[in-house]
Design a protein around this motif. Structure first.
Motif, PDB file in Angstrom:
ATOM      1  N   THR A  42       0.828  -1.203   0.000  1.00 14.34           N
ATOM      2  CA  THR A  42       0.000   0.000   0.000  1.00 14.34           C
ATOM      3  C   THR A  42       0.865   1.256   0.000  1.00 14.34           C
ATOM      4  OG1 THR A  42      -1.756  -1.156   1.175  1.00 14.34           O
ATOM      5  CG2 THR A  42      -1.825   1.238   1.220  1.00 14.34           C
ATOM      6  N   LEU A  43       1.906   1.259   0.813  1.00 19.78           N
ATOM      7  CA  LEU A  43       2.805   2.416   0.856  1.00 19.78           C
ATOM      8  C   LEU A  43       3.486   2.617  -0.498  1.00 19.78           C
ATOM      9  CD1 LEU A  43       4.465   2.023   4.374  1.00 19.78           C
ATOM     10  CD2 LEU A  43       2.652   3.600   3.709  1.00 19.78           C
ATOM     11  N   ARG A  44       3.925   1.526  -1.109  1.00 19.09           N
ATOM     12  CA  ARG A  44       4.581   1.605  -2.421  1.00 19.09           C
ATOM     13  C   ARG A  44       3.632   2.117  -3.501  1.00 19.09           C
ATOM     14  NH1 ARG A  44       9.994   1.442  -3.724  1.00 19.09           N
ATOM     15  NH2 ARG A  44      10.985   0.035  -2.297  1.00 19.09           N
ATOM     16  N   GLU A  45       2.369   1.683  -3.437  1.00 18.67           N
ATOM     17  CA  GLU A  45       1.388   2.120  -4.434  1.00 18.67           C
ATOM     18  C   GLU A  45       1.118   3.616  -4.310  1.00 18.67           C
ATOM     19  OE1 GLU A  45      -2.079  -0.262  -3.834  1.00 18.67           O
ATOM     20  OE2 GLU A  45      -1.156  -2.059  -4.666  1.00 18.67           O
ATOM     21  N   GLN A  46       1.006   4.093  -3.085  1.00 21.87           N
ATOM     22  CA  GLN A  46       0.688   5.501  -2.870  1.00 21.87           C
ATOM     23  C   GLN A  46       1.873   6.408  -3.175  1.00 21.87           C
ATOM     24  OE1 GLN A  46      -1.311   6.430   0.789  1.00 21.87           O
ATOM     25  NE2 GLN A  46      -2.438   4.527   0.736  1.00 21.87           N
ATOM     26  N   GLU A  47       3.049   5.954  -2.880  1.00 21.70           N
ATOM     27  CA  GLU A  47       4.254   6.752  -3.082  1.00 21.70           C
ATOM     28  C   GLU A  47       5.390   5.799  -3.445  1.00 21.70           C
ATOM     29  OE1 GLU A  47       6.341  10.112  -3.470  1.00 21.70           O
ATOM     30  OE2 GLU A  47       4.336  10.225  -2.621  1.00 21.70           O
ATOM     31  N   PRO A  48       5.716   5.675  -4.738  1.00 20.75           N
ATOM     32  CA  PRO A  48       6.736   4.714  -5.159  1.00 20.75           C
ATOM     33  C   PRO A  48       8.109   4.940  -4.535  1.00 20.75           C
ATOM     34  CG  PRO A  48       5.482   5.477  -7.040  1.00 20.75           C
ATOM     35  CD  PRO A  48       5.063   6.309  -5.875  1.00 20.75           C
ATOM     36  N   SER A  49       8.395   6.148  -4.092  1.00 26.49           N
ATOM     37  CA  SER A  49       9.708   6.431  -3.506  1.00 26.49           C
ATOM     38  C   SER A  49       9.714   6.207  -1.995  1.00 26.49           C
ATOM     39  CB  SER A  49      10.102   7.878  -3.802  1.00 26.49           C
ATOM     40  OG  SER A  49       9.249   8.756  -3.112  1.00 26.49           O
ATOM     41  N   MET A  50       8.812   5.399  -1.503  1.00 23.95           N
ATOM     42  CA  MET A  50       8.692   5.146  -0.067  1.00 23.95           C
ATOM     43  C   MET A  50       8.884   3.651   0.178  1.00 23.95           C
ATOM     44  SD  MET A  50       5.512   6.384   2.325  1.00 23.95           S
ATOM     45  CE  MET A  50       4.526   6.509   0.890  1.00 23.95           C
ATOM     46  N   GLU A  51       9.421   3.322   1.342  1.00 28.10           N
ATOM     47  CA  GLU A  51       9.573   1.908   1.675  1.00 28.10           C
ATOM     48  C   GLU A  51       9.413   1.670   3.165  1.00 28.10           C
ATOM     49  OE1 GLU A  51      13.409   0.088   1.111  1.00 28.10           O
ATOM     50  OE2 GLU A  51      14.433   1.950   1.578  1.00 28.10           O
ATOM     51  N   LEU A  52       9.089   0.438   3.502  1.00 26.38           N
ATOM     52  CA  LEU A  52       8.960   0.000   4.894  1.00 26.38           C
ATOM     53  C   LEU A  52      10.070  -1.000   5.160  1.00 26.38           C
ATOM     54  CD1 LEU A  52       7.169  -0.100   7.521  1.00 26.38           C
ATOM     55  CD2 LEU A  52       6.118  -2.107   6.509  1.00 26.38           C
ATOM     56  N   ARG A  53      10.852  -0.762   6.197  1.00 28.00           N
ATOM     57  CA  ARG A  53      11.965  -1.643   6.555  1.00 28.00           C
ATOM     58  C   ARG A  53      11.847  -2.030   8.015  1.00 28.00           C
ATOM     59  NH1 ARG A  53      15.484  -3.053   2.605  1.00 28.00           N
ATOM     60  NH2 ARG A  53      16.977  -3.386   4.235  1.00 28.00           N
ATOM     61  N   VAL A  54      11.944  -3.316   8.301  1.00 25.59           N
ATOM     62  CA  VAL A  54      12.033  -3.783   9.680  1.00 25.59           C
ATOM     63  C   VAL A  54      13.513  -3.766  10.032  1.00 25.59           C
ATOM     64  CG1 VAL A  54      11.677  -5.729  11.241  1.00 25.59           C
ATOM     65  CG2 VAL A  54       9.960  -5.181   9.503  1.00 25.59           C
ATOM     66  N   VAL A  55      13.849  -3.136  11.172  1.00 26.91           N
ATOM     67  CA  VAL A  55      15.249  -2.963  11.529  1.00 26.91           C
ATOM     68  C   VAL A  55      15.496  -3.398  12.968  1.00 26.91           C
ATOM     69  CG1 VAL A  55      15.640  -1.067   9.915  1.00 26.91           C
ATOM     70  CG2 VAL A  55      14.843  -0.565  12.214  1.00 26.91           C
ATOM     71  N   LYS A  56      16.724  -3.793  13.209  1.00 28.79           N
ATOM     72  CA  LYS A  56      17.136  -4.066  14.584  1.00 28.79           C
ATOM     73  C   LYS A  56      17.538  -2.729  15.201  1.00 28.79           C
ATOM     74  CE  LYS A  56      18.632  -8.777  14.221  1.00 28.79           C
ATOM     75  NZ  LYS A  56      19.444  -9.739  14.929  1.00 28.79           N
ATOM     76  N   ASN A  57      17.113  -2.533  16.429  1.00 31.23           N
ATOM     77  CA  ASN A  57      17.326  -1.235  17.084  1.00 31.23           C
ATOM     78  C   ASN A  57      18.796  -0.852  17.199  1.00 31.23           C
ATOM     79  OD1 ASN A  57      14.579  -0.989  17.317  1.00 31.23           O
ATOM     80  ND2 ASN A  57      14.504  -1.702  19.424  1.00 31.23           N
ATOM     81  N   THR A  58      19.644  -1.794  17.568  1.00 33.50           N
ATOM     82  CA  THR A  58      21.068  -1.463  17.723  1.00 33.50           C
ATOM     83  C   THR A  58      21.685  -1.105  16.377  1.00 33.50           C
ATOM     84  OG1 THR A  58      21.616  -3.817  17.591  1.00 33.50           O
ATOM     85  CG2 THR A  58      21.432  -2.856  19.794  1.00 33.50           C
ATOM     86  N   LEU A  59      21.286  -1.813  15.329  1.00 31.24           N
ATOM     87  CA  LEU A  59      21.810  -1.510  13.996  1.00 31.24           C
ATOM     88  C   LEU A  59      21.292  -0.160  13.508  1.00 31.24           C
ATOM     89  CD1 LEU A  59      21.575  -5.000  12.244  1.00 31.24           C
ATOM     90  CD2 LEU A  59      23.480  -4.008  13.538  1.00 31.24           C
ATOM     91  N   LEU A  60      20.030   0.140  13.826  1.00 34.80           N
ATOM     92  CA  LEU A  60      19.459   1.430  13.447  1.00 34.80           C
ATOM     93  C   LEU A  60      20.209   2.562  14.129  1.00 34.80           C
ATOM     94  CD1 LEU A  60      17.374   3.291  12.133  1.00 34.80           C
ATOM     95  CD2 LEU A  60      15.852   2.810  14.063  1.00 34.80           C
ATOM     96  N   LYS A  61      20.466   2.429  15.411  1.00 34.91           N
ATOM     97  CA  LYS A  61      21.171   3.489  16.137  1.00 34.91           C
ATOM     98  C   LYS A  61      22.574   3.693  15.582  1.00 34.91           C
ATOM     99  CE  LYS A  61      18.532   2.917  20.373  1.00 34.91           C
ATOM    100  NZ  LYS A  61      18.518   2.468  21.760  1.00 34.91           N
ATOM    101  N   ARG A  62      23.252   2.611  15.276  1.00 29.89           N
ATOM    102  CA  ARG A  62      24.603   2.705  14.730  1.00 29.89           C
ATOM    103  C   ARG A  62      24.577   3.342  13.335  1.00 29.89           C
ATOM    104  NH1 ARG A  62      27.158  -2.483  15.680  1.00 29.89           N
ATOM    105  NH2 ARG A  62      27.456  -1.610  17.738  1.00 29.89           N
ATOM    106  N   ALA A  63      23.639   2.906  12.488  1.00 26.97           N
ATOM    107  CA  ALA A  63      23.539   3.452  11.133  1.00 26.97           C
ATOM    108  C   ALA A  63      23.153   4.932  11.173  1.00 26.97           C
ATOM    109  CB  ALA A  63      22.519   2.660  10.323  1.00 26.97           C
ATOM    110  N   ALA A  64      22.269   5.296  12.089  1.00 29.07           N
ATOM    111  CA  ALA A  64      21.842   6.701  12.203  1.00 29.07           C
ATOM    112  C   ALA A  64      23.019   7.582  12.608  1.00 29.07           C
ATOM    113  CB  ALA A  64      20.710   6.823  13.213  1.00 29.07           C
ATOM    114  N   THR A  65      23.814   7.128  13.529  1.00 32.78           N
ATOM    115  CA  THR A  65      24.990   7.883  13.961  1.00 32.78           C
ATOM    116  C   THR A  65      25.982   8.013  12.807  1.00 32.78           C
ATOM    117  OG1 THR A  65      24.706   7.106  16.227  1.00 32.78           O
ATOM    118  CG2 THR A  65      26.869   7.978  15.642  1.00 32.78           C
ATOM    119  N   ASN A  66      26.210   6.906  12.092  1.00 35.26           N
ATOM    120  CA  ASN A  66      27.146   6.929  10.963  1.00 35.26           C
ATOM    121  C   ASN A  66      26.646   7.829   9.831  1.00 35.26           C
ATOM    122  OD1 ASN A  66      28.668   5.101  12.382  1.00 35.26           O
ATOM    123  ND2 ASN A  66      28.146   3.346  11.111  1.00 35.26           N
TER     124      ASN A  66
END
Length: 183
Positions: A42-66
């Motif tokens: 549904t998200l892709r249909e409404q806005e093709p440049s949008m995505e949903l990603r399931v992430v691990k919290n520790t990896l998200l925090k590290r990637a956000a900092t980087n």
């Protein structure tokens, strides 16, 4: 020592966060696999440049900092899924709100990240009610069109009156230069 797979996931997530203009953190624990798939589609249909990603919290925090966006790491709370928008800031909240309304699901929103600011769940909901860029442009064009049309109608009326005055004066001059014969 982090594994090669986790390092690759952090690098991939860091790249995505670096390109994203909007991020929304969701709690996906109460969703079935079918509901997650439906939300993604549904998200892709409404806005093709949008995505949903399931992430691990520790990896998200590290990637956000980087990625230089440490505020995104604040969205990590328990089971986190990220809705990432790459072109439009308003598209992700609108699409998410529409999906939740139509599917009648209650998915807790952790918050959002926009232009270096961490947004609360209420602020993300408020963003969903902001008109989209094309809608705002149409409103501006309509607002400008009304006065311009009024000015054009006024000028047209003045030109008609001027033409009528010139025609009347021409008739008056014509009648004085050619007097009618008297009997």
């Amino acid at each position: 020592m982090p594994t090669e797979r986790k390092l690759q996931q952090v690098a991939d997530l860091q790249d995505r966060l670096g390109r994203a203009v909007m991020a929304i953190g969701l709690d996906y624990r109460h969703l079935s696999v079918a509901q997650m798939r439906d939300l993604r589609l549904t998200l892709r249909e409404q806005e093709p440049s949008m995505e949903l990603r399931v992430v691990k919290n520790t990896l998200l925090k590290r990637a956000a900092t980087n990625a230089g966006r440490p505020g995104v790491g604040e969205l990590a709370d328990q089971a986190t899924a990220l809705v990432l928008g790459y072109e439009d800031e308003i598209g992700p909240p609108k699409a998410l709100k529409k999906y939740l309304r139509e599917s009648r699901l209650e998915i807790p929103v952790h918050g959002g990240y926009l232009d270096g600011d961490v947004l609360s769940a209420a602020q993300v909901d408020d963003l969903a009610s902001v008109p989209s860029r094309p809608e705002l442009m149409a409103r501006v064009a309509g607002g400008v069109n009304g006065p311009v049309a009024g000015i054009a109608a006024g000028i047209s009326g003045l030109l008609r009156e001027l033409a009528a005055i010139i025609e009347a004066r021409a008739e008056q001059l014509d009648s004085t230069s050619n007097p009618a014969p008297q009997a």
